[in-house]
Design a protein around this motif. Structure first.
Motif, PDB file in Angstrom:
ATOM      1  N   ASP A  98      15.274  11.458   1.471  1.00 24.52           N
ATOM      2  CA  ASP A  98      15.833  10.403   2.556  1.00 24.52           C
ATOM      3  C   ASP A  98      17.431  10.509   2.648  1.00 24.52           C
ATOM      4  OD1 ASP A  98      15.900   8.291   4.330  1.00 24.52           O
ATOM      5  OD2 ASP A  98      15.248   6.909   2.842  1.00 24.52           O
ATOM      6  N   MET A  99      17.842  10.964   1.132  1.00 27.59           N
ATOM      7  CA  MET A  99      19.319  10.954   1.067  1.00 27.59           C
ATOM      8  C   MET A  99      20.136  12.053   1.888  1.00 27.59           C
ATOM      9  SD  MET A  99      20.023   9.651  -2.795  1.00 27.59           S
ATOM     10  CE  MET A  99      21.776   9.712  -2.747  1.00 27.59           C
ATOM     11  N   GLN A 100      19.158  13.235   1.703  1.00 28.34           N
ATOM     12  CA  GLN A 100      19.823  14.401   2.394  1.00 28.34           C
ATOM     13  C   GLN A 100      19.604  14.474   3.949  1.00 28.34           C
ATOM     14  OE1 GLN A 100      17.305  17.253   0.290  1.00 28.34           O
ATOM     15  NE2 GLN A 100      18.683  17.437  -1.393  1.00 28.34           N
ATOM     16  N   SER A 101      18.579  13.704   4.708  1.00 26.04           N
ATOM     17  CA  SER A 101      18.438  13.483   5.773  1.00 26.04           C
ATOM     18  C   SER A 101      19.065  12.500   6.585  1.00 26.04           C
ATOM     19  CB  SER A 101      16.876  13.538   5.958  1.00 26.04           C
ATOM     20  OG  SER A 101      16.310  12.529   5.468  1.00 26.04           O
ATOM     21  N   GLY A 102      19.611  11.497   5.633  1.00 28.22           N
ATOM     22  CA  GLY A 102      20.296  10.354   6.344  1.00 28.22           C
ATOM     23  C   GLY A 102      21.373   9.827   5.528  1.00 28.22           C
ATOM     24  N   ASN A 103      21.695   8.297   5.672  1.00 27.18           N
ATOM     25  CA  ASN A 103      22.618   7.595   4.802  1.00 27.18           C
ATOM     26  C   ASN A 103      22.333   7.613   3.610  1.00 27.18           C
ATOM     27  OD1 ASN A 103      23.901   4.910   3.998  1.00 27.18           O
ATOM     28  ND2 ASN A 103      25.093   5.766   5.555  1.00 27.18           N
ATOM     29  N   LEU A 104      23.205   7.746   2.662  1.00 27.81           N
ATOM     30  CA  LEU A 104      22.945   7.476   1.013  1.00 27.81           C
ATOM     31  C   LEU A 104      22.621   6.198   0.731  1.00 27.81           C
ATOM     32  CD1 LEU A 104      25.759  10.129  -0.054  1.00 27.81           C
ATOM     33  CD2 LEU A 104      23.290  10.524   0.432  1.00 27.81           C
ATOM     34  N   GLU A 105      23.516   5.301   1.216  1.00 25.20           N
ATOM     35  CA  GLU A 105      23.357   4.103   0.641  1.00 25.20           C
ATOM     36  C   GLU A 105      21.897   3.354   1.271  1.00 25.20           C
ATOM     37  OE1 GLU A 105      26.332   1.320   1.556  1.00 25.20           O
ATOM     38  OE2 GLU A 105      28.018   2.625   0.771  1.00 25.20           O
ATOM     39  N   THR A 106      21.908   3.796   2.410  1.00 24.15           N
ATOM     40  CA  THR A 106      20.489   3.305   3.018  1.00 24.15           C
ATOM     41  C   THR A 106      19.389   3.858   2.185  1.00 24.15           C
ATOM     42  OG1 THR A 106      21.453   3.109   5.127  1.00 24.15           O
ATOM     43  CG2 THR A 106      18.813   3.157   5.236  1.00 24.15           C
ATOM     44  N   ALA A 107      19.291   5.220   1.846  1.00 17.63           N
ATOM     45  CA  ALA A 107      18.157   5.508   1.043  1.00 17.63           C
ATOM     46  C   ALA A 107      18.022   4.863  -0.527  1.00 17.63           C
ATOM     47  CB  ALA A 107      18.479   7.081   0.747  1.00 17.63           C
ATOM     48  N   LEU A 108      19.244   4.657  -1.053  1.00 18.84           N
ATOM     49  CA  LEU A 108      18.937   3.867  -2.249  1.00 18.84           C
ATOM     50  C   LEU A 108      18.386   2.349  -1.990  1.00 18.84           C
ATOM     51  CD1 LEU A 108      22.300   5.044  -3.874  1.00 18.84           C
ATOM     52  CD2 LEU A 108      20.105   5.760  -4.588  1.00 18.84           C
ATOM     53  N   VAL A 109      18.813   1.785  -0.787  1.00 22.15           N
ATOM     54  CA  VAL A 109      18.176   0.623  -0.627  1.00 22.15           C
ATOM     55  C   VAL A 109      16.842   0.505  -0.356  1.00 22.15           C
ATOM     56  CG1 VAL A 109      18.222  -1.551   0.920  1.00 22.15           C
ATOM     57  CG2 VAL A 109      20.586  -0.568   0.219  1.00 22.15           C
ATOM     58  N   ARG A 110      16.239   1.601   0.140  1.00 24.33           N
ATOM     59  CA  ARG A 110      14.985   1.709   0.480  1.00 24.33           C
ATOM     60  C   ARG A 110      14.183   2.091  -0.794  1.00 24.33           C
ATOM     61  NH1 ARG A 110      15.219   5.781   5.649  1.00 24.33           N
ATOM     62  NH2 ARG A 110      15.854   4.276   7.347  1.00 24.33           N
ATOM     63  N   LEU A 166      15.848  -2.217 -11.663  1.00 25.48           N
ATOM     64  CA  LEU A 166      16.042  -1.115 -10.406  1.00 25.48           C
ATOM     65  C   LEU A 166      17.211  -1.640  -9.711  1.00 25.48           C
ATOM     66  CD1 LEU A 166      15.496   1.753  -9.931  1.00 25.48           C
ATOM     67  CD2 LEU A 166      13.460   0.957  -8.321  1.00 25.48           C
ATOM     68  N   SER A 167      16.938  -2.917  -9.250  1.00 26.39           N
ATOM     69  CA  SER A 167      17.998  -3.669  -8.203  1.00 26.39           C
ATOM     70  C   SER A 167      19.390  -3.307  -8.831  1.00 26.39           C
ATOM     71  CB  SER A 167      17.574  -5.079  -7.883  1.00 26.39           C
ATOM     72  OG  SER A 167      16.460  -5.125  -7.263  1.00 26.39           O
ATOM     73  N   ASP A 168      19.551  -3.758 -10.137  1.00 29.34           N
ATOM     74  CA  ASP A 168      21.059  -3.330 -10.696  1.00 29.34           C
ATOM     75  C   ASP A 168      21.537  -1.958 -10.708  1.00 29.34           C
ATOM     76  OD1 ASP A 168      20.673  -6.186 -11.472  1.00 29.34           O
ATOM     77  OD2 ASP A 168      20.010  -6.113 -13.321  1.00 29.34           O
ATOM     78  N   VAL A 169      20.441  -0.993 -11.027  1.00 27.37           N
ATOM     79  CA  VAL A 169      20.856   0.379 -10.987  1.00 27.37           C
ATOM     80  C   VAL A 169      21.392   0.761  -9.478  1.00 27.37           C
ATOM     81  CG1 VAL A 169      19.910   2.683 -11.316  1.00 27.37           C
ATOM     82  CG2 VAL A 169      19.294   0.950 -12.775  1.00 27.37           C
ATOM     83  N   VAL A 170      20.594   0.367  -8.601  1.00 25.36           N
ATOM     84  CA  VAL A 170      20.997   0.791  -7.260  1.00 25.36           C
ATOM     85  C   VAL A 170      22.035   0.138  -6.781  1.00 25.36           C
ATOM     86  CG1 VAL A 170      20.349   0.548  -5.002  1.00 25.36           C
ATOM     87  CG2 VAL A 170      18.278   1.107  -6.463  1.00 25.36           C
ATOM     88  N   ARG A 171      22.390  -1.109  -7.283  1.00 25.58           N
ATOM     89  CA  ARG A 171      23.791  -1.771  -6.840  1.00 25.58           C
ATOM     90  C   ARG A 171      24.748  -0.768  -7.340  1.00 25.58           C
ATOM     91  NH1 ARG A 171      22.480  -6.413  -8.505  1.00 25.58           N
ATOM     92  NH2 ARG A 171      23.783  -6.581 -10.377  1.00 25.58           N
ATOM     93  N   LEU A 204       0.625  -1.316   0.042  1.00 28.31           N
ATOM     94  CA  LEU A 204      -0.050  -0.013   0.056  1.00 28.31           C
ATOM     95  C   LEU A 204       0.743   1.246   0.055  1.00 28.31           C
ATOM     96  CD1 LEU A 204      -2.781  -0.969   2.575  1.00 28.31           C
ATOM     97  CD2 LEU A 204      -2.909  -0.853   0.129  1.00 28.31           C
ATOM     98  N   LYS A 205       1.745   1.307   0.808  1.00 26.26           N
ATOM     99  CA  LYS A 205       2.794   2.401   0.852  1.00 26.26           C
ATOM    100  C   LYS A 205       3.711   2.677  -0.523  1.00 26.26           C
ATOM    101  CE  LYS A 205       6.457   4.295   3.439  1.00 26.26           C
ATOM    102  NZ  LYS A 205       7.549   4.128   4.545  1.00 26.26           N
ATOM    103  N   SER A 206       3.882   1.641  -1.255  1.00 27.91           N
ATOM    104  CA  SER A 206       4.655   1.643  -2.700  1.00 27.91           C
ATOM    105  C   SER A 206       3.755   2.228  -3.426  1.00 27.91           C
ATOM    106  CB  SER A 206       5.333   0.393  -2.936  1.00 27.91           C
ATOM    107  OG  SER A 206       6.216   0.116  -2.104  1.00 27.91           O
ATOM    108  N   ALA A 207       2.356   1.594  -3.462  1.00 31.43           N
ATOM    109  CA  ALA A 207       1.342   1.988  -4.356  1.00 31.43           C
ATOM    110  C   ALA A 207       0.605   3.376  -4.181  1.00 31.43           C
ATOM    111  CB  ALA A 207       0.142   1.051  -4.553  1.00 31.43           C
ATOM    112  N   GLY A 208       1.154   4.086  -2.940  1.00 36.29           N
ATOM    113  CA  GLY A 208       0.724   5.452  -2.883  1.00 36.29           C
ATOM    114  C   GLY A 208      -0.827   5.541  -2.304  1.00 36.29           C
ATOM    115  N   GLU A 234      14.981   0.892  -3.617  1.00 34.91           N
ATOM    116  CA  GLU A 234      14.922  -0.323  -4.642  1.00 34.91           C
ATOM    117  C   GLU A 234      13.814  -1.286  -3.974  1.00 34.91           C
ATOM    118  OE1 GLU A 234      17.681  -4.514  -4.725  1.00 34.91           O
ATOM    119  OE2 GLU A 234      18.496  -2.764  -3.852  1.00 34.91           O
ATOM    120  N   SER A 235      13.855  -1.344  -2.386  1.00 34.27           N
ATOM    121  CA  SER A 235      12.805  -2.028  -1.820  1.00 34.27           C
ATOM    122  C   SER A 235      11.328  -1.785  -1.999  1.00 34.27           C
ATOM    123  CB  SER A 235      13.148  -2.294  -0.360  1.00 34.27           C
ATOM    124  OG  SER A 235      12.868  -0.812   0.308  1.00 34.27           O
ATOM    125  N   ARG A 236      11.169  -0.472  -1.990  1.00 37.18           N
ATOM    126  CA  ARG A 236       9.634   0.189  -2.448  1.00 37.18           C
ATOM    127  C   ARG A 236       9.300  -0.394  -3.969  1.00 37.18           C
ATOM    128  NH1 ARG A 236      11.878   5.104  -0.477  1.00 37.18           N
ATOM    129  NH2 ARG A 236      12.057   5.698  -2.717  1.00 37.18           N
TER     130      ARG A 236
END
Length: 290
Positions: A191-203, A213-218, A78-82, A205-207
């Motif tokens: 998310d990147m501006q307020s926290g960790n850059l890698e964690t924001a990218l992983v989030r 998109l996983s290849d791009v984030v990696r 639901l969160k990913s679909a808005g 991908e998970s959304r």
């Protein structure tokens, strides 16, 4: 007699609801509609029926049992679909919509009983359609983002030759991105501006849950860790371009099938026209004989 009883029952139910709503201090439809409109992502005007369905769904949601795994999975979807609803309310909304359709059995039994199975089948169809609406919305959003990934990867491969600032690259691409990609990039950049850059990218991908998109984030994570990344994204851009060409060929192959269907309709109309004229002429000939 049946019409009088039906009208009396509807008016009695409406009056009882208004009295109980006043005693329990329930919010009005106007208030509920304003809350829905404030939380919507689009500009569509909220109807009274939507407010009624949400009100009934929120009341029913407290009685919906749901285990932790299913609740966590539905909440992520639901969160990913808005869709700004809790998993219990989302499930309750499907039940309420199916129940409202099922209420059509009452007039059907009084007027045309043979339609009752059709109403039941329609209610079941509405229920399963509402249950799958979140997955369908997420799939549509994922497809739109994947259609844009070849251009996104190509832009990254060119930008990495002059700058290795991943956040700046995403901010520049966001200005010309599509609506769905821009929405996700807004969340990721904040998310990147307020926290960790890698964690924001992983989030990010998970959304979406997309393999592309996983290849791009990696690749972006490897750039943040100090890798070159130019050769990786050039190879990835080539692979995505081939996938895009295959997707376009598949769409082009489906077009003749869609056109063929309308060609058969046109042929059937011509045959009906000629058969109609032939039938009229034959009937006129028979009238002349007798």
């Amino acid at each position: 007699m049946y019409g009088i009883l039906l009208g009396f029952g509807e008016l009695f139910a409406l009056g009882l609801y208004l009295v109980l709503a006043g005693l329990l201090r329930l919010p009005t439809f106007a208030t509920t509609r304003a809350v829905i409109q404030a939380g919507r992502m689009d500009r569509k005007k909220t109807k009274n029926l939507d407010a009624l369905i949400l009100e009934l769904s929120s009341r029913l949601s407290r009685f919906i049992p749901m285990d932790k795994y299913k609740r966590r999975r539905t909440e992520a979807t639901l969160k990913s679909a808005g869709i700004k609803l809790t998993p219990e309310t989302f499930m309750a909304r499907a039940i309420v919509k199916a129940a409202l359709v099922l209420l059509g059995i009452i007039p059907a039994m009084l007027i045309f009983p043979i339609v009752v199975p059709v109403v039941v089948f329609l209610a079941i169809t509405v229920f399963f359609k509402e249950i799958k609406s979140a997955d369908e919305a997420l799939k549509k959003k994922r497809d739109e983002i994947e259609y844009e990934l070849p251009r996104f990867v190509s832009t990254i491969s060119q930008s990495l030759k002059s700058s290795r600032d991943v956040l700046s690259i995403l901010e520049k691409y966001r200005q010309g991105a599509g609506s769905e990609m821009r929405s996700e990039l807004d969340i990721t950049i904040a998310d990147m501006q307020s926290g960790n850059l890698e964690t924001a990218l992983v989030r990010f991908e998970s959304r979406m849950g997309s393999a592309m998109l996983s290849d791009v984030v990696r690749g972006l994570v490897s750039v943040l860790r100090g890798d070159n990344g130019v050769a990786f994204f050039e190879l990835l851009a080539h692979d995505f371009k081939q996938l895009e060409i295959q997707r376009l060929k598949l769409i082009a192959m489906k077009r003749p099938g869609k056109i063929r269907k309308y060609s058969f309709y046109l042929l059937a109309c011509f045959m009906l026209m000629y058969l109609g004229i032939l039938f009229v002429e034959i009937m006129n000939a028979f009238q002349g004989l007798f």
